[in-house]
Design an enzyme around this catalytic site. Structure first.
Site, PDB file in Angstrom:
ATOM      1  N   SER A 156      25.201  35.437  -2.854  1.00 25.82           N
ATOM      2  CA  SER A 156      25.003  36.863  -3.169  1.00 25.82           C
ATOM      3  C   SER A 156      23.916  37.350  -4.028  1.00 25.82           C
ATOM      4  O   SER A 156      23.160  36.381  -4.829  1.00 25.82           O
ATOM      5  CB  SER A 156      26.449  37.394  -3.852  1.00 25.82           C
ATOM      6  OG  SER A 156      26.236  37.021  -5.285  1.00 25.82           O
ATOM      7  N   ASP A 197      24.771  37.133   1.174  1.00 25.78           N
ATOM      8  CA  ASP A 197      26.082  37.714   1.044  1.00 25.78           C
ATOM      9  C   ASP A 197      25.800  39.117   0.723  1.00 25.78           C
ATOM     10  O   ASP A 197      25.400  39.318  -0.222  1.00 25.78           O
ATOM     11  CB  ASP A 197      26.831  37.076   0.403  1.00 25.78           C
ATOM     12  CG  ASP A 197      28.394  37.225   0.545  1.00 25.78           C
ATOM     13  OD1 ASP A 197      28.886  38.234   1.787  1.00 25.78           O
ATOM     14  OD2 ASP A 197      29.376  37.343  -0.368  1.00 25.78           O
ATOM     15  N   ILE A 223      35.488  33.541   1.924  1.00 24.32           N
ATOM     16  CA  ILE A 223      36.544  33.337   1.047  1.00 24.32           C
ATOM     17  C   ILE A 223      35.562  32.832  -0.354  1.00 24.32           C
ATOM     18  O   ILE A 223      34.758  31.804  -0.488  1.00 24.32           O
ATOM     19  CB  ILE A 223      36.849  31.916   1.274  1.00 24.32           C
ATOM     20  CG1 ILE A 223      38.065  32.350   2.531  1.00 24.32           C
ATOM     21  CG2 ILE A 223      37.974  31.390   0.021  1.00 24.32           C
ATOM     22  CD1 ILE A 223      38.912  31.068   3.070  1.00 24.32           C
ATOM     23  N   ASP A 224      35.799  33.532  -1.201  1.00 24.48           N
ATOM     24  CA  ASP A 224      34.925  33.426  -2.545  1.00 24.48           C
ATOM     25  C   ASP A 224      36.068  33.618  -3.694  1.00 24.48           C
ATOM     26  O   ASP A 224      36.229  32.717  -4.615  1.00 24.48           O
ATOM     27  CB  ASP A 224      33.864  34.747  -2.954  1.00 24.48           C
ATOM     28  CG  ASP A 224      33.326  34.496  -4.194  1.00 24.48           C
ATOM     29  OD1 ASP A 224      33.086  33.380  -4.579  1.00 24.48           O
ATOM     30  OD2 ASP A 224      32.593  35.405  -4.651  1.00 24.48           O
TER      31      ASP A 224
HETATM   32  P1  13P Z   1      37.153  37.227  -1.361  1.00 19.28           P
HETATM   33  O1  13P Z   1      37.146  38.244  -2.703  1.00 19.28           O
HETATM   34  O2  13P Z   1      38.595  37.670  -0.565  1.00 19.28           O
HETATM   35  O3  13P Z   1      37.172  35.924  -1.499  1.00 19.28           O
HETATM   36  O4  13P Z   1      36.234  37.584  -0.072  1.00 19.28           O
HETATM   37  C1  13P Z   1      34.780  37.175  -0.538  1.00 19.28           C
HETATM   38  C2  13P Z   1      33.956  37.808   0.482  1.00 19.28           C
HETATM   39  O5  13P Z   1      34.312  38.470   1.508  1.00 19.28           O
HETATM   40  C3  13P Z   1      32.513  37.663   0.346  1.00 19.28           C
HETATM   41  O6  13P Z   1      31.487  38.302   1.234  1.00 19.28           O
HETATM   42  O1  G3H Z   2      31.897  39.944  -1.640  1.00 18.78           O
HETATM   43  C1  G3H Z   2      31.731  39.509  -2.528  1.00 18.78           C
HETATM   44  C2  G3H Z   2      31.458  38.138  -3.100  1.00 18.78           C
HETATM   45  O2  G3H Z   2      32.681  37.705  -3.574  1.00 18.78           O
HETATM   46  C3  G3H Z   2      30.345  37.884  -4.014  1.00 18.78           C
HETATM   47  O3  G3H Z   2      30.709  38.396  -5.642  1.00 18.78           O
HETATM   48  O4  G3H Z   2      28.611  39.757  -5.780  1.00 18.78           O
HETATM   49  O5  G3H Z   2      30.124  38.785  -7.760  1.00 18.78           O
HETATM   50  O6  G3H Z   2      28.660  37.399  -6.655  1.00 18.78           O
HETATM   51  P1  G3H Z   2      29.685  38.501  -6.330  1.00 18.78           P
HETATM   52 ZN    ZN Z   3      32.294  40.239   1.512  1.00 18.15          ZN
END
Ligand code: 13P
Ligand code: G3H
Ligand code: ZN
Length: 314
Positions: free
Chosen positions: A48, A81, A252-253
């Site tokens: 990200s 991302d 999945i994050d």
């Molecule tokens: P979650 O917050 O459900 O893990 O989604 C992650 C995501 O969509 C990253 O782009």
């Molecule tokens: O959809 C977002 C992801 O979970 C990444 O999160 O922007 O805090 O790194 P972040």
């Molecule tokens: Zn996302």
């Protein structure tokens, strides 16, 4: 081996989904590679904008290149991302990313198409594929309110795909980012996927906000001093039905953040006299690897490593 996201989607489409996991640091990187090797799965590393700022983009790239040497059998793509236009261009020009996501979903339809098309033109010129988003997920994008205004309209999706030239589409089907999804029921709208798939067969879709937020994980975090009240996620039984409907990439994050939080809260609570941060770090790598392997099983990507390698090297 770094491959393109398009190649991974070709192998997965209609049969299973590739897990797309965010990384921010060395421990996540090592756990991710280990878990994917343990489960013999191809995967997508997601970076990200926040991760690029937190662990400097050069350090992230160096870590991933090093991990590819440590795990020479790994087959994976590197993906931006939720990028804005400027970050997309930076990643396209880097020569490192396999694909980028341009997220202009907060813009009006025409503006979203225009921005996405500009990124597509730049990316395709150097062989990089582009994921776009139409509709608005909850969580980080939850400022839009009303009577289901967030879900993707399949008619618009078809027009958007045709006019923007994007290679895959994140459709808003009722999921949201973060640990607090679904107030009062699952509410995933598979009919939207069916509709798009019927009119765009073979076109890969992406499911964001797919963390399952396991109840036992939340309970352990709370038992160790956390305060996650009302956390809920996607039912993991929904992953394969989504994959069969053309979702080739599942993001999945949050679940990884829960593993991190549980390991560190439990460690710090159990060993108040301890200051060696490598100890919880080591536990996290092992626990994250176990978690990743379990997700790859549920996504159907486990065991697909050799078939994927054969496809990309054919
Ligand atoms: P979650 O917050 O459900 O893990 O989604 C992650 C995501 O969509 C990253 O782009
Ligand atoms: O959809 C977002 C992801 O979970 C990444 O999160 O922007 O805090 O790194 P972040
Ligand atoms: Zn996302």
């Amino acid at each position: 081996m770094i491959v393109t996201t398009g190649q991974l989607s070709e192998v997965a489409y209609g049969g299973f989904a590739i897990g797309a996991y965010n990384i921010n640091n060395a421990e996540q990187t090592m756990g991710l590679f280990q878990g994917c090797m343990d489960s013999q799965a191809p995967f997508i590393i997601q970076i990200s904008k926040g991760a690029r700022a937190y662990t400097d983009k050069r350090l992230l790239e160096a870590m991933i290149r090093a991990a590819a040497e440590i795990f020479p059998d790994a087959v994976f793509a590197v993906h931006l991302d939720h990028g804005d236009e400027e970050t997309c261009y930076d990643c396209i020009d880097s020569g490192f990313f396999s694909s980028v996501m341009i997220d202009a979903s907060h813009e009006e339809f025409e503006e979203n198409i225009a921005i996405t098309k500009r990124v597509v033109d730049r990316a395709h010129a150097v062989g990089i594929s582009v994921e776009a988003e139409l509709g608005v997920l909850g969580g980080v994008e939850e400022d839009v309110v009303g009577d289901n205004p967030c879900l993707t309209d399949p008619d618009e999706a078809v027009e958007f795909i045709d006019r923007s030239g994007c290679d895959s589409l994140a459709a808003a089907i009722g999921t949201s980012h973060g640990a607090y999804k679904f107030e009062g029921g699952q509410g995933i709208h598979f009919d939207i996927l069916d509709d798009i798939k019927a009119r765009k067969p073979g076109f890969p879709l992406v499911m964001h906000g797919s963390s399952s937020v396991p109840a036992d994980e939340v309970a352990r975090i709370n038992a160790a001093g956390g305060k996650l009240v009302g956390a809920a996620g996607v039912d993991v039984k929904q992953y394969m039905p989504a994959a069969k409907r053309g979702v080739a990439k599942i993001n999945i994050d949050t679940d990884g953040r829960l593993v991190w939080t549980r390991v560190h809260r439990e460690h710090l609570t159990a060993t108040p006299d301890e200051i060696d941060f490598r100890k919880p770090g080591k536990t996290f790598i092992a626990e994250y690897a176990k978690f990743i392997a379990s997700r790859n099983e549920l996504l159907g990507s486990a065991g697909q490593l050799e078939a994927t390698r054969a496809h990309v090297t054919a």
